[in-house]
Design a protein around this motif. Structure first.
Motif, PDB file in Angstrom:
ATOM      1  N   GLU A   1      43.352  25.547  33.670  1.00 13.19           N
ATOM      2  CA  GLU A   1      42.845  25.793  35.050  1.00 13.19           C
ATOM      3  C   GLU A   1      41.753  27.014  35.081  1.00 13.19           C
ATOM      4  O   GLU A   1      42.125  28.149  35.033  1.00 13.19           O
ATOM      5  CB  GLU A   1      44.001  26.198  35.662  1.00 13.19           C
ATOM      6  N   SER A   2      40.549  26.636  34.443  1.00 16.16           N
ATOM      7  CA  SER A   2      39.667  27.631  34.271  1.00 16.16           C
ATOM      8  C   SER A   2      39.967  28.692  33.653  1.00 16.16           C
ATOM      9  O   SER A   2      40.730  28.531  32.365  1.00 16.16           O
ATOM     10  CB  SER A   2      39.151  28.405  35.805  1.00 16.16           C
TER      11      SER A   2
ATOM     12  N   ASP B   1      42.396  31.006  33.972  1.00 18.28           N
ATOM     13  CA  ASP B   1      43.532  31.572  34.200  1.00 18.28           C
ATOM     14  C   ASP B   1      44.776  30.689  33.644  1.00 18.28           C
ATOM     15  O   ASP B   1      45.175  29.696  33.743  1.00 18.28           O
ATOM     16  CB  ASP B   1      43.931  31.114  35.874  1.00 18.28           C
TER      17      ASP B   1
ATOM     18  N   SER C   1      48.839  31.851  35.751  1.00 15.99           N
ATOM     19  CA  SER C   1      49.054  30.951  36.647  1.00 15.99           C
ATOM     20  C   SER C   1      49.574  31.140  37.911  1.00 15.99           C
ATOM     21  O   SER C   1      49.382  30.475  38.949  1.00 15.99           O
ATOM     22  CB  SER C   1      49.927  29.677  35.869  1.00 15.99           C
TER      23      SER C   1
ATOM     24  N   HIS D   1      48.108  38.782  38.838  1.00 14.90           N
ATOM     25  CA  HIS D   1      47.735  37.675  38.689  1.00 14.90           C
ATOM     26  C   HIS D   1      46.289  37.446  39.112  1.00 14.90           C
ATOM     27  O   HIS D   1      46.109  37.221  40.358  1.00 14.90           O
ATOM     28  CB  HIS D   1      48.763  36.520  39.313  1.00 14.90           C
ATOM     29  N   VAL D   2      45.346  37.066  38.157  1.00 14.14           N
ATOM     30  CA  VAL D   2      43.863  36.976  38.578  1.00 14.14           C
ATOM     31  C   VAL D   2      43.709  35.422  38.786  1.00 14.14           C
ATOM     32  O   VAL D   2      43.986  34.611  37.838  1.00 14.14           O
ATOM     33  CB  VAL D   2      43.097  37.442  37.709  1.00 14.14           C
ATOM     34  N   ALA D   3      43.593  34.981  39.865  1.00  7.04           N
ATOM     35  CA  ALA D   3      43.090  33.547  40.149  1.00  7.04           C
ATOM     36  C   ALA D   3      41.665  33.361  39.738  1.00  7.04           C
ATOM     37  O   ALA D   3      40.806  34.198  40.310  1.00  7.04           O
ATOM     38  CB  ALA D   3      43.545  33.230  41.711  1.00  7.04           C
ATOM     39  N   PHE D   4      41.387  32.097  39.339  1.00  3.65           N
ATOM     40  CA  PHE D   4      39.991  31.505  39.018  1.00  3.65           C
ATOM     41  C   PHE D   4      39.878  30.466  39.827  1.00  3.65           C
ATOM     42  O   PHE D   4      40.529  29.365  39.426  1.00  3.65           O
ATOM     43  CB  PHE D   4      39.586  31.363  37.511  1.00  3.65           C
ATOM     44  N   ILE D   5      38.914  30.407  40.505  1.00  5.98           N
ATOM     45  CA  ILE D   5      38.509  28.940  41.353  1.00  5.98           C
ATOM     46  C   ILE D   5      37.018  28.673  40.952  1.00  5.98           C
ATOM     47  O   ILE D   5      36.150  29.600  41.407  1.00  5.98           O
ATOM     48  CB  ILE D   5      38.890  29.257  43.158  1.00  5.98           C
ATOM     49  N   GLU D   6      36.818  27.435  40.497  1.00  9.46           N
ATOM     50  CA  GLU D   6      35.465  27.175  40.328  1.00  9.46           C
ATOM     51  C   GLU D   6      34.997  26.279  41.458  1.00  9.46           C
ATOM     52  O   GLU D   6      35.826  25.153  41.679  1.00  9.46           O
ATOM     53  CB  GLU D   6      35.093  26.339  38.851  1.00  9.46           C
TER      54      GLU D   6
ATOM     55  N   VAL E   1      43.150  28.201  49.273  1.00 13.09           N
ATOM     56  CA  VAL E   1      42.352  27.889  48.130  1.00 13.09           C
ATOM     57  C   VAL E   1      42.752  28.934  47.012  1.00 13.09           C
ATOM     58  O   VAL E   1      42.756  28.563  45.603  1.00 13.09           O
ATOM     59  CB  VAL E   1      40.804  28.158  48.486  1.00 13.09           C
TER      60      VAL E   1
ATOM     61  N   GLY F   1      45.795  29.926  46.480  1.00  8.25           N
ATOM     62  CA  GLY F   1      47.365  29.685  46.386  1.00  8.25           C
ATOM     63  C   GLY F   1      47.860  30.792  47.394  1.00  8.25           C
ATOM     64  O   GLY F   1      49.315  31.111  47.050  1.00  8.25           O
TER      65      GLY F   1
END
Ligand code: SF4
Ligand code: SF4
Lengths: 302, 312
Positions: free
Chosen positions: B69-70, B72, B75, B84-89, B271, B273
């Motif tokens: 998931e990118s 991340d 999770s 927690h660092v989220a990554f959204i592409e 988006v 979470g």
């Protein structure tokens, strides 16, 4: 049924489909067993008190013994559910009105004490007046013990539980009556003289009606939050539970004459009650695991 | 009536002095985090600093897990992951050559930086959203409300912490948190979450994550001041064309009475979470008890009715 999907599938977005909520750490069979034994103990205490008041000694005795045994069994499952069971006593460290588990622990502690005293007096024949008084007091703690778990589950972020805060206590109250009635039926199946047990049969019937109606109410819950009660494994379990309960009620009708019918009714009603508790736990898990339920409840006001 | 109002505001709604309400007669101002995701570069310095300072164990016990998931692989927040660092592409990653001929760094870094880089840069073909999530230190914290042992407490700084010597691992808080933040460690049986570095706060230092963040995406300070800073930042972004920018958790009138740790986001909360409109569950507690009380009364009535008939 068109209002059920308040968020169209295509519009729904999430973070890699991951849950927004943590899935409960409450597990099987502990939580369902605790719910069932708690309601059984609660209603059995009321049944025993009423039986004592109406001079049905055999039924009063069974009720007291069942109430005590179920309270201890329930407390055992509750303790085993803790991450630190040796710290169970911390439950009584504070009395916190905003925590249904705190309130429930105090209710359980008081109830266990009372039903133990009543059962001990019953078995030993000592201090009958005190035993009767304890039994009477347990008819106050008992109904609370049976229904507070509705608040316990509903006071969470879990959509299927929170949304069901009206139905869950009714399900547990109905289940309590069914369970205690079934307890009486089970004892009556082992006895030649069953005249004392007419009330247990009627209680089982009344409970079966209420429990089934509340289960039906869960299935009819508005919006996506009710979906786990209709669909999937939890939905199947809830329907199975109702099937068993109604079957048990039918057998109860013949239980006055037939000991076999009494035994079958007790088994079916008990199985139905236990099954409903598993259904409720799994519905909560399903609604916490899928972010769709959380987003729909908060965007659509389910 | 006055009393009733105070009971209600304990459960829900605006609450301006959260530490005072918890019983601190004198206390420092409420502190918090403002996490401005528009400048996050996804370096995870916050995750690392948090792990180091708080000596958090590895939840995967040394096993390297790649989520796919990118970037991340953490999770989610959890008992041993307090940042927690989220990554959204977003957008087509290979939808042919963009107008400008290849992706510029500004395109990749998103509209916030693209807008600052050059006023006539093309709309990005794709963007990364990065956001460092954390416990919200809610004004109305469901975890704290439901904790039966009193292990979860409000601090003098207005934050929410678990006293690990009290927690018995009942896991009620786990199901009550509307953000899925707090969790139980299965090996030690207790619940854990971000403390906003309570020990550092007591020592007059800022939390480790905010200290480590190289872009000031994580800002720490008195909550009142952070809210002003954040409002200005949103205006600035809107003025430079980043109309997606919005605050999350900054409103003291929202369902949790406002978060002690709030965010600037560039897309809908889900988006990232995050729940779109969380409401503290205890808001409905009085109604819940009413239904339980009614059900208990029905139980008693049911038993009475069962004994009412004539004896056979
Ligand atoms: S985000 Fe969750 S864990 Fe953090 S204070 Fe709010 S309810 Fe508690
Ligand atoms: S797990 Fe610990 S912190 Fe959480 S509610 Fe139970 S006792 Fe409180």
């Amino acid at each position: 049924m068109s209002e059920e999907r308040q968020v169209p599938e295509a519009e729904f977005r999430s973070y890699y489909g991951r849950p927004i909520l943590k899935v409960t750490r409450w597990k099987e069979p502990h939580l369902p067993a605790y719910l069932f034994l708690g309601e059984l103990s609660g209603a059995a205490a009321v049944l025993a008190a009423a039986a004592a008041a109406t001079r049905r000694p055999a039924l009063a005795r069974s009720g007291r013994l069942i109430a005590a045994a179920a309270a201890y069994g329930g407390a055992g499952f509750l303790t085993a559910e803790l991450g630190r069971p040796e710290r169970f006593v911390n439950m009584l460290r504070v009395a916190k009105p905003t925590s249904p588990m705190s309130m429930g622990s105090w209710i359980l502690a008081a109830h266990s004490g009372l039903v133990s005293a009543a059962a001990a007096s019953e078995v030993t024949g000592q201090l009958p007046v005190l035993g009767a008084a304890a039994g009477l007091a347990a008819s106050v703690t008992g109904p609370l013990l049976a229904t507070y778990p509705g608040v316990l589950l509903a006071n969470t972020a879990v959509p299927a539980w929170h949304t069901a805060y009206r139905e869950l206590p009714l399900l547990f109250a109905g289940g309590a009556m069914t369970a205690a009635g079934a307890g009486g039926l089970a004892v009556s199946a082992c006895r030649a003289d069953r005249t004392d047990f007419d009330a247990a049969r009627r209680l089982a019937l009344a409970g079966a009606v209420m429990e089934s109606a509340a289960g039906f109410g869960l299935e009819r819950l508005h919006g996506l939050s009710g979906e786990p009660y209709r669909q999937g494994n939890s939905g199947n379990l809830l329907r199975t539970a109702r099937f068993l309960t109604i079957g048990g009620a039918a057998a109860t009708l013949a239980a006055r004459r037939s000991r076999i019918a009494a035994g079958a009714a007790a088994a079916l009603l008990t199985a139905g009650g236990v099954c409903a508790k598993f259904a409720v736990l799994r519905a909560g898990v399903a609604s916490a695991r899928d972010p769709r339920y959380v987003v729909a409840a908060q965007r659509g006001g389910a | 009536m006055k009393h009733q109002a105070s009971v209600a505001s304990r459960l829900y709604g605006r609450l301006d002095d959260v530490s005072g309400e918890a019983g601190y007669a004198e206390h420092p101002p409420r502190v918090g985090f403002f996490t401005d995701t528009s400048v996050c570069i996804g370096c995870k310095a916050c995750e690392v600093a948090c792990k180091e300072w708080n000596a958090l164990p590895d939840p995967d016990a040394g096993v390297l897990k790649l989520s796919g998931e990118s970037y991340d692989n953490t999770s989610a927040l959890g008992a041993s992951s307090w940042r927690h660092v989220a990554f959204i592409e977003q957008g087509p990653l290979d939808a042919g050559a963009p107008a400008a001929g290849g992706l510029s760094p500004a395109d990749v870094l998103g509209p916030a930086l693209a807008g600052l880089a050059s006023p006539d840069s093309v709309a990005p073909a794709t963007r990364w959203l990065m956001a460092s999530d954390v416990c919200k230190h809610c004004t109305h914290a469901a975890c704290l409300d439901v904790c039966p042992t009193g292990a979860l407490v409000r601090t003098e700084f207005g934050t929410v912490i678990v006293q690990s010597d009290v927690c018995n691992g009942c896991a009620y808080c786990v199901s009550a948190c509307p953000f899925g933040v707090i969790d139980r460690r299965e090996d030690d049986g207790r619940a854990w979450k971000c403390t906003m570095c309570y020990d550092r706060l007591r020592g007059g230092m800022e939390p480790a994550c905010a200290k480590a963040c190289p872009t000031d995406s994580i800002q720490f300070g008195p909550l009142d001041e952070l809210r002003v800073t954040a409002a200005a930042r949103v205006q600035e972004l809107h003025a430079s064309g980043v109309t997606d920018a919005r605050l999350y958790g900054a409103d003291p009138d929202d369902g949790i009475g406002g978060a002690g740790a709030f965010f600037l986001l560039l897309d809908e909360p889900e988006v990232y979470g995050l729940p779109p409109n969380p409401v503290v569950t205890t808001k409905d507690l009085p109604a819940m008890w009413k239904w339980a009380g009614g059900a208990a009364a029905l139980l008693v009535a049911g038993v009475a009715a069962a004994f009412a008939g004539r004896r056979p």
